[in-house]
Design an enzyme around this catalytic site. Structure first.
Site, PDB file in Angstrom:
ATOM      1  N   TYR A  70      39.344  46.087  37.761  1.00 18.97           N
ATOM      2  CA  TYR A  70      38.787  45.836  36.226  1.00 18.97           C
ATOM      3  C   TYR A  70      38.695  44.288  35.892  1.00 18.97           C
ATOM      4  O   TYR A  70      38.563  43.355  36.661  1.00 18.97           O
ATOM      5  CB  TYR A  70      40.332  45.999  35.303  1.00 18.97           C
ATOM      6  CG  TYR A  70      41.177  45.643  35.119  1.00 18.97           C
ATOM      7  CD1 TYR A  70      41.704  44.021  35.520  1.00 18.97           C
ATOM      8  CD2 TYR A  70      42.394  46.334  34.675  1.00 18.97           C
ATOM      9  CE1 TYR A  70      43.066  44.106  36.134  1.00 18.97           C
ATOM     10  CE2 TYR A  70      44.199  45.621  34.645  1.00 18.97           C
ATOM     11  CZ  TYR A  70      43.912  44.206  35.573  1.00 18.97           C
ATOM     12  OH  TYR A  70      45.016  44.092  35.719  1.00 18.97           O
ATOM     13  N   GLU A  71      37.924  44.546  34.511  1.00 19.65           N
ATOM     14  CA  GLU A  71      37.121  42.989  34.144  1.00 19.65           C
ATOM     15  C   GLU A  71      35.605  42.407  35.411  1.00 19.65           C
ATOM     16  O   GLU A  71      35.753  41.458  35.124  1.00 19.65           O
ATOM     17  CB  GLU A  71      38.627  42.173  34.168  1.00 19.65           C
ATOM     18  CG  GLU A  71      37.772  40.859  32.850  1.00 19.65           C
ATOM     19  CD  GLU A  71      37.481  41.165  31.798  1.00 19.65           C
ATOM     20  OE1 GLU A  71      38.643  41.748  31.074  1.00 19.65           O
ATOM     21  OE2 GLU A  71      36.503  41.013  31.889  1.00 19.65           O
TER      22      GLU A  71
END
Ligand SMILES: Cc1cc2nc3c(=O)[nH]c(=O)nc-3n(C[C@H](O)[C@H](O)[C@H](O)COP(=O)(O)OP(=O)(O)OC[C@H]3O[C@@H](n4cnc5c(N)ncnc54)[C@H](O)[C@@H]3O)c2cc1C
Length: 592
Positions: free
Chosen positions: A437-438
């Site tokens: 993620y990110e």
């Protein structure tokens, strides 16, 4: 095994590897003193160890049951969150104007590491609130700031960050959530978001969603995206909670790890559209999102360090207790497994990678501080470019090693690592999301190679390489036999980094594909050369400060281990970038 915050190591890395010490000394942070910083770190360490760490296993087992649109966090989580927010931790680096403490990002980074070591699923929530605060401070209207910032800064409300849709993951430009102008200055949001962290929960009375959406007349792709603030509960004119907005959690995901953090599918517009308020300008949402993303990416990088630290502590404790086999001519009884060279190698690898990643993350945070606080505009610009260069390296390297270190942690435990009762398996499961993620780590590497290396015509990366060379020269100048081959190996590593950088910047490849194929090994090469130099810097500082005491000996040994066992991979990585990439692009047949 619980978590004990390594406050002394954290403070040492801040002061001697990240550039925080010199920044403090030159007055970048006003009259902030080292004593205050130390007191903040110690208090954070106590809170993380005493209050948050005991929640980690219970949170993992309880998960976040979902019923009738509501999420129940694990027993104890709400009280812990309230105590954490009331102690002011959420607003540590936020502007004083909005109730924050205006402390350095670097100090906040150290604290973020500690919250996430204690319980990654807990630490993740505030990371998103803090990123939302940054976006509002920079891009929000005065009205939005007045209405939402005080409670977001205090932590009374939490924030979310909503980009992802089923067809729009890494390709944010493909998102379809719609925003229609309502005529009263607000917007009506309709659509669906997936994988939204803390999209629904019971920790706070209101949840402030920052949502990317597209206006009906917006251009295609990322140039047609706008950012909206969509509160779960709308506000009455006096600021109290009003009607429920037209947004709800439809379901939650069942995941490999971070079970205590709800990951929600969010539905907008069952009844005509959720009321949203524009942040910044129409179609300029990506610029706002980038403000959030730099902060959020560094925070996720710190999650990598955090889980690596926690896994290392646990593996070390286990390796001192568990006895198997005999080592070094022991006549009777069996030896603790830490005495076996192969186990020792695993533990040293864990510690060295963790410390290198920590130093890279803190250096990134100091660059962010300089970009914000330097009195001189040219210095602010150079610092912003340095932070931009280091952010993808911090994010991808720290989260990759977080997963590797957590995996080694399982290995050190043997079979006891694979079963749940020791907790080593939870660290491994929790760590695995962080490279995803990110912005996946593949996307970080591409960002580094295509957007960050060319910054300032290559001057930013060259300045960084120059810094590594200065550290290597300082290592050489010590002539200390305890440092072994450290200087030689780090020089080889930075030579490899410079050649690979020149190759990527020089466009010696005919099209972009070889650069894209070599991006991930290049990022690793960058991180190993940088991490090796920062650990050497710590060793030199320890030597300078204390002669030959135990701490200096330990730091010298670790810097040497890193240089002789990890930085040596730089040569192979250079060849992978410059020569191996071609074979990636010629190997489609092998995947047929
Ligand atoms: C637990 C969890 C929490 C999350 N929290 C949030 C949240 O709060 N808010 C939010 O908006 N999102 C959130 N996400 C979504 C997350 O950010 C995405 O999963 C991530 O960005 C990857 O997108 P994707 O899953 O669609 O994978 P894809 O984009 O389909 O990628 C799959 C693979 O292809 C690679 N790839 C894709 N495109 C390229 C390219 N152009 N070049 C090279 N390689 C490429 C990727 O690196 C990856 O290895 C969360 C996800 C999870 C699992």
């Amino acid at each position: 095994m619980t978590y004990r915050a390594p406050v002394a190591d954290i403070a040492f890395a801040l002061e001697h590897a990240s550039g925080f010490g010199p920044a403090l000394a030159e007055g970048l942070y006003g009259d902030l003193s080292q004593d205050v910083v130390q007191a903040v770190l110690e208090e954070a360490g106590r809170f993380a160890g005493d209050v948050l760490a005991p929640l980690n296993v219970a949170g993992d087992r309880h998960g976040t049951p979902f019923k009738d649109g509501a999420v129940a966090t694990a027993p104890g989580w709400k009280d812990a969150y309230r105590a954490w927010a009331q102690a002011g931790w959420n607003g540590l680096a936020a502007p004083a104007q909005w109730g924050g403490q205006d402390l350095p990002q670097a100090v906040n980074a150290a604290c973020i590491e500690m919250w996430n070591s204690a319980a990654l699923a807990f630490g993740l929530g505030p990371v998103l609130t803090m990123a939302g605060v940054d976006a509002l401070v920079v891009h929000g209207s005065d009205e939005l700031k007045r209405a939402y910032l005080p409670k977001l800064v205090s932590g009374e409300w939490m924030g979310t960050m909503q980009l992802t849709e089923p067809q729009a993951g890494s390709d944010v430009g493909a998102l379809r959530t719609r925003a229609e102008r309502a005529g009263d200055g607000s917007y009506r949001i309709t659509g669906q978001k997936i994988f939204i962290t803390y999209g629904e929960h019971d920790l706070t009375d209101n949840i402030i969603h920052l949502v990317l959406a597209r206006l009906p007349d917006a251009p295609e792709g990322t140039r047609g995206i706008s950012l909206f603030l969509v509160p779960k509960f709308l506000l009455n004119p006096d600021g109290s909670l009003g009607a429920r907005n037209d947004v709800r959690a439809h379901s939650i995901e069942h995941k490999l790890g971070i079970h205590a953090s709800p990951t929600c599918t969010m539905v907008y517009g069952d009844n005509g559209g959720a009321t949203g308020f524009l942040i910044g300008e129409e179609n300029r949402g990506m610029a706002c999102m980038f403000t959030m993303m730099n902060q959020a990416r560094l925070s996720v990088a710190l999650q990598g360090v955090a889980i690596a630290e926690r896994a290392t502590q646990q593996a070390l404790a286990y390796a001192r207790e568990r006895k198997q086999g005999r080592v070094g001519g022991a006549q009777s009884g069996s030896s603790p497994i830490i005495a076996h060279p192969d186990v020792k190698r695993m533990l040293l690898t864990m510690r060295a990678l963790t410390r290198a990643a920590r130093a890279i993350c803190y250096a990134t945070a100091v660059a962010l501080d300089r970009a914000q606080r330097s009195p001189d505009e040219a210095a602010r610009k150079a610092a912003h470019e340095r932070a931009s260069l280091l952010t993808p390296v911090a994010k991808a390297f720290s989260t990759d090693i977080g997963t590797e270190v957590a995996s080694l942690g399982v290995q050190v435990h043997g079979g006891m690592g694979y079963v749940e009762e020791t907790g080593a398996a939870q660290h491994y499961r929790d760590a695995r999301i962080t490279p995803i993620y990110e912005g996946t780590n593949g996307i970080q590497a591409i960002d580094l190679v295509t957007r960050k290396l060319p910054l300032a015509g290559g001057a930013t990366v060259r300045a960084h390489i120059g810094e590594i060379r200065r550290t290597v020269a300082a290592v050489d100048a010590t002539n200390d036999p305890a440092l072994g081959w450290t200087g030689v190996r780090l020089r080889d590593a930075v030579d490899s980094l410079e050649r690979a950088t020149n190759w990527l910047l020089g466009g010696q490849h005919n099209d972009l594909d070889p650069a894209l194929a070599g991006a991930t090994p290049y990022l690793r090469l960058f991180a190993l050369a940088t991490g090796g130099a920062l650990l050497a810097q710590e060793a030199l500082a320890a030597k300078r400060l204390a002669g030959n005491d135990e701490d200096a000996a330990a730091r010298i040994a670790l810097a040497r281990f890193f240089a002789e066992n990890m930085a040596v991979q730089a040569g192979a990585l250079e060849r992978t970038v410059v020569e191996g990439a071609d074979s990636v692009n010629r190997a489609d047949a092998a995947l047929a």
